[in-house]
Design an enzyme around this catalytic site. Structure first.
Site, mmCIF file in Angstrom:
data_model
loop_
_atom_site.group_PDB
_atom_site.id
_atom_site.type_symbol
_atom_site.label_atom_id
_atom_site.label_comp_id
_atom_site.label_asym_id
_atom_site.label_seq_id
_atom_site.Cartn_x
_atom_site.Cartn_y
_atom_site.Cartn_z
ATOM 1 N N SER A 195 41.226 -106.993 -51.338
ATOM 2 C CA SER A 195 41.384 -108.650 -51.310
ATOM 3 C C SER A 195 42.324 -109.070 -50.326
ATOM 4 C CB SER A 195 41.754 -108.868 -52.785
ATOM 5 O OG SER A 195 42.911 -108.057 -53.054
ATOM 6 N N ASP A 240 49.518 -115.047 -55.759
ATOM 7 C CA ASP A 240 49.960 -114.856 -56.954
ATOM 8 C C ASP A 240 50.875 -113.661 -56.612
ATOM 9 O OD1 ASP A 240 48.644 -112.236 -56.620
ATOM 10 O OD2 ASP A 240 46.990 -113.075 -57.513
ATOM 11 N N HIS A 242 49.487 -110.902 -53.962
ATOM 12 C CA HIS A 242 48.629 -111.413 -52.843
ATOM 13 C C HIS A 242 49.194 -112.383 -51.962
ATOM 14 C CE1 HIS A 242 45.455 -109.930 -55.658
ATOM 15 N NE2 HIS A 242 44.840 -109.602 -54.530
#
Length: 642
Positions: A58, A353, A356
């Site tokens: 991600s 967050d 990330h």
């Protein structure tokens, strides 16, 4: 009639410094080092933007809904990654239930791995094993090793297989009432009893030579089996011992466990633990034999073409606060020769967050947007200087600078430059062309350890018609240097190879030897730069003297019968015949500059290197410039005497 004597005279004072060269000296108002020291930038970079590929999750996934806030790389770099949020190479290898399953594949000479965090203690993957860190370490180590020897790699997510007709796909209670996709669990019946005996299983799987467009010369296969504490735990009726063994097409055992010949652990547990070893296997047909009740069948592999050696960069992949990580990536790097590790110095603090978009990681990976001249464990460099203040830690690839002290780098003259020779040296045009910068540009000057006498090779013989080093003598000097260096370099390489055989088991000895070689190369390069500096000074001095000769010739031609040249650079003129305006025309050219000064000399030095030879420089070439500014004759004044 009043006759006066007018001469060319150099204007040199205490502000000028003297610079000695081969074939000529000069004065200069300034000086500067041939090179400045460069400092590597921390983090990852690449040597060629067109030949690298990344594998990620991600944090490199452009399709993530929170991109770019969720990413640790730029949009440009994200395009180079094969990524899916929630994925990892190991998740795709084993396929635990409920986890992301992504087809990782791609080609590149340099591979950057920024993944792994999605299979960590926080993921709480059980399936007959609570702690997978040691298996992850072995998996990542093998991935990095094989990737460094391959151009292309791909997950093979469906191996051809043949299983017994009576086998049934099994599930496990402690694996979310399911099981891994690889290995697959086959049983005689769902949840078989520990009291069942039966016959051994025999199954087959095939590792392909090609998967889609990807060639497969070697496969990474997980050989999984159960570890029992005792025979009674495996089968309460005690009808046989546990075994799960993989054989190649010749009947040779390549993996597994056989408790018929190997002892049980002897511990007091009553639940087996699954162990998975990583095997590097060639394409072909393999058989799996297992004791009754169940069979663990390889269903997937990672395929590598093994076509070329390349670079591998592993990026530390950890969670932010509140989630437990492991250090398998870091440890795998330590176990993989030639692998570079990008490691954080601070906790992970995300922007999108907690997990990330970390600013430190963005800075460490920002170099992936550029092409570097050198990449190393110490960082990356894109400046052209051949020297750095600190030794760059291996592994390193590209045109890497060598460690040197600033005061050891030779200085070259700059600013206003004046030749030391008097005007008598400018009267006669040199009969043979002086060895100059054009000759330096043509050749490749090999760098090696030169034991002694190097300066004597270049001194040559002086010519009465202008002085300096002749082209012929300089060429012979360079030829002798080149031959000596080639012989020494060849002998050194042979000695290194023999020494490597003796100390291959001693990593510290190898590192020490590498450092000694680099120090020797740095000293040799500094010595060669000193020679080149002396050649440049001499060449500039000669060029300036030729400009003086052109100026004197132009003055004589303009004067005609009005001025008589009585000595080199001096003329006698009748003041009554040639008044001030006449003299201005002859000697000052009516305040114009009729004689062009010599063009700026281009003296940029570029290192040529072999990226796989100790990561340091093997050669030296002269190309295009640090401009030696202000190579002018404005320091020449006209001195009148009566």
């Amino acid at each position: 009639a009043e006759k006066i004597k007018i001469c060319l005279q150099k204007q040199v004072n205490s502000s000028f410094s003297l610079h000695n060269g081969f074939g000529g000296n000069l004065y200069a108002t300034e000086e500067k080092r041939m090179f400045e020291l460069v400092k590597p930038k921390a983090g990852a970079s690449v040597l060629n933007q067109s030949t690298w590929i990344g594998f990620g999750d991600s944090r490199t996934d452009k399709s993530n809904s929170a991109f770019p806030r969720s990413a640790d790389v730029s949009a440009k770099t994200a395009d180079k990654f094969r990524s899916l949020s929630g994925g990892s190479l190991m998740l795709s290898m084993f396929g635990p239930p409920g986890k992301v399953d992504y087809l990782y594949q791609g080609c590149g000479k340099h591979k950057v791995f920024y993944e792994g965090v999605n299979w960590s203690p926080h993921a709480a993957i059980n399936c007959y094993r609570k702690n997978w860190t040691d298996i992850k370490l072995n998996f990542q180590k093998n991935i990095y090793e094989l990737a460094s020897q391959s151009h292309c790699m791909s997950l093979v997510n469906a191996l051809d297989k043949t299983i017994p007709l009576q086998a049934t796909a099994g599930v496990a209670k402690n694996c979310n009432n399911s099981f891994l996709k690889n290995p697959a669990l086959y049983t005689q019946e769902v949840n078989p009893s520990e009291e069942i005996c039966g016959k051994e299983y025999l199954a087959f799987f095939t590792l392909p030579t090609q998967f889609g467009t990807y060639e497969c010369k070697l496969h990474l296969v997980a050989s999984c089996y159960f570890i029992y504490d005792s025979k009674e735990v495996y089968n309460k009726r005690g009808c046989d011992n546990y075994f799960q063994v993989i054989y190649d097409s010749y009947g040779k055992v390549v993996g597994g466990l056989d408790n018929r010949v190997s002892p049980y652990t002897g511990n007091s547990g009553d639940t087996p633990t699954m162990q998975c070893d990583m095997l590097q296997l060639k394409p072909g047909r393999y058989s799996v034999r297992s004791s009754p009740r169940f069979l663990l069948m390889p269903e997937r592999s990672y395929c590598f073409d093994m076509k070329e050696k390349g670079l591998v960069t592993a990026v530390q992949s950890i969670w932010g606060k509140g989630r437990e990580s492991d250090h398998a990536v870091d440890q795998a790097y330590l176990s993989t020769p030639g692998c570079m590790l990008i490691q954080k110095q601070k906790p992970y603090i995300g922007e999108a967050d907690d997990h990330h978009g970390d600013q430190e990681m963005r800075e460490l990976l920002s170099g992936l947007d550029y092409e570097a001249r050198c990449i190393s464990q110490s960082g990356w460099v894109n400046e052209t200087s051949p020297f750095t203040e600190e030794y760059l830690l291996p592994p390193k690839f590209g045109r890497c600078p060598l460690a040197a002290k600033e005061e050891s780098i030779p200085k070259i003259p700059d600013g206003l430059l004046i030749p030391t020779s008097g005007t008598d040296t400018t009267v006669t045009k040199p009969k043979s062309r002086i060895f100059g910068i054009d000759d330096l540009i043509i050749g490749l000057f090999f760098v090696a350890i030169v034991e002694a006498g190097i300066g004597g090779y270049l001194l040559g013989s002086r010519k009465e018609s202008g002085g300096g080093v002749t082209k012929e003598s300089a060429e012979k000097g360079f030829e002798k240097i080149g031959n000596d260096i080639q012989i020494l370099r060849s002998s050194t390489n042979i000695a290194i190879e023999k020494l490597n055989d003796r100390i291959s088991h001693d990593e510290q000895a190898i590192r020490d030897l590498t450092l000694e070689i680099e120090n020797a190369r740095s000293e040799a390069l500094l010595g060669e730069l000193g020679i080149i500096r002396a050649l440049l000074v001499g060449n500039i001095s000669i060029g300036l003297q030729e400009s003086l000769w052109e100026l004197a010739s132009e003055i004589t031609n303009r004067a005609g019968d009005l001025a008589v040249e009585v000595s080199p650079g001096c003329w006698v003129i009748d003041n009554n015949i040639c008044d001030q305006s006449c003299q201005n025309f002859i000697f000052k050219f009516n305040e114009t500059a009729p004689v062009p000064t010599i063009p700026p000399l281009d003296t940029k030095i570029d290192l040529q290197s072999d990226p796989f030879y100790w990561g340091s420089s093997l050669g030296l070439a002269i190309t295009t410039p640090i401009s030696l500014a202000a190579l002018v004759i404005s320091g020449i004044a006209i001195c009148r005497t009566k």
